[in-house]
Design an enzyme around this catalytic site. Structure first.
Site, PDB file in Angstrom:
ATOM      1  CG  ASN A 120      -1.458   7.380   7.059  1.00  0.00           C
ATOM      2  OD1 ASN A 120      -1.941   7.987   6.220  1.00  0.00           O
ATOM      3  ND2 ASN A 120      -0.452   7.785   7.789  1.00  0.00           N
ATOM      4  CB  CYS A 137      -2.688   7.632  -0.568  1.00  0.00           C
ATOM      5  SG  CYS A 137      -2.934   8.098   1.056  1.00  0.00           S
ATOM      6  CB  SER A 145      -0.879   0.010   1.225  1.00  0.00           C
ATOM      7  OG  SER A 145      -1.668   1.140   1.353  1.00  0.00           O
TER       8      SER A 145
END
Length: 345
Positions: A328, A78, A75
């Site tokens: 997050n 972002c 991940s």
């Protein structure tokens, strides 16, 4: 050989919990993140044998090969793609790690499965194009999704981009599109849990919305009642900023709180001169106190993100840190279902 999972940008271990949720035969061989507070939470829940405080850009083909990793779960940051950010995409230094991985993936012959999560909006970025090119150079089959936990019967809205990729057999559902639901699978918006099922009892008064926020910002807050089956996306700014960072909770019914807010509006409307006397301010605040409005606790937010009940933070972690780390992180159930899809025959 079972799945040997390399977890990158591992945070508090959401991908690890998602892999456990999928109930596959295998193990996490390494979890890497630069955030030492997140790594401490990860180690608290899983031990520190495989948690590494690492800059992902230092990861080498040789190291991945030595780990014999055949599944990559990640991940990446972002921030280069968020609506609130500058949207500098690949020119943002926080994209450098993903750019590094795009060069690494074609060289890692053992990698057979990849799952990547990012914010909605990533699908139209240069970083996404770079990532897909790396998958195609490596002869991966890939599929893209934009999904939210409410599609998985979780009462929380959190739209995220996902890409799953694998070598060998192609997926048994169409590509060349972004899927906005699970193909032929989980029913959407069926039997959504009520918020009352996830809230704790006897929550400390420390979580009550402060008087200054009640006085100035309460009318822009997203307020959730026990019988409702929804909540806003919780971000790392929850409790620090009022608007757009997550929902607040009242134990009152929607009708009860509405009645109180109407009385507050009536006080505001009848105050023609616009200058609120101390007595009027006290009356207004007394009414707002009756709503018993509070923030969701970190444990409740973790439940809305589908973390299991045995997940916990180390005692030294502050609430501010907990909210930032959860903001997050990922939704465990959504990613767990995608890992199942990734490995389906």
């Amino acid at each position: 050989m079972g799945f040997r999972v390399l977890e990158l940008f591992s945070g508090i271990g959401g991908m690890h919990y998602a892999f456990k949720y999928a109930q596959l035969d295998g193990e996490i061989v390494a979890a890497m993140d630069v955030n030492t507070v997140a790594n401490a939470v990860y180690a608290h829940n899983y031990g520190n044998n495989f948690v590494k405080t690492r800059n992902i850009q230092s990861l080498s083909v040789k190291e991945v090969g030595k780990l014999q990793a055949n599944m990559l779960l990640m991940s990446p940051p972002c921030q280069p793609h968020t609506r609130q950010g500058l949207q500098k995409d690949t020119e943002d230094k926080r994209s450098d790690a993903l750019t590094h991985l795009c060069g690494l993936i074609p060289e890692c012959q053992n990698l057979q499965y990849i799952l990547m999560e990012n914010v909605k909006g990533f699908e139209s970025s240069q970083a996404r194009n770079q990532f897909i090119e790396a998958l195609e150079r490596s002869e991966f089959h890939w599929r893209e999704f934009i999904l939210t936990p409410t599609q998985f019967n979780v009462p929380n809205t959190r739209y995220r981009y996902y890409c799953i990729a694998r070598k060998g057999a192609d997926f048994p559902f169409a590509g060349a599109k972004i899927w906005e639901a699970m193909p032929g699978g989980i029913a959407q918006n069926q039997n959504l849990s009520q918020i009352s099922e996830i809230v704790e009892e006897n929550v400390s008064s420390d979580f009550l919305v402060p008087d200054d926020v009640l006085t100035k910002r309460v009318l822009v807050m997203d307020i959730i009642h026990p019988a409702q089956s929804r909540s806003m996306c919780f971000t790392k700014g929850y409790t620090h900023y009022t608007e757009g960072t997550g929902s607040a909770y009242t134990p009152l019914s929607e009708e009860e709180s509405h009645r109180i807010f109407e009385l507050v509006k009536e006080i505001d409307t009848n105050n023609h001169d616009g200058v609120k006397s101390e007595k009027i301010l006290e009356q207004r605040l007394d009414l707002l106190h009756q709503v018993k409005l509070r923030y969701f606790t970190p444990q409740e937010v973790a439940r809305l993100m589908s973390f299991p009940e045995d997940f916990e933070f180390p005692p030294e972690t502050t609430n501010r840190q907990k909210y930032r780390l959860l903001g997050n992180s990922i939704n465990v159930k959504v990613v767990g279902e995608l890992i199942k899809l990734l490995t389906i025959k």
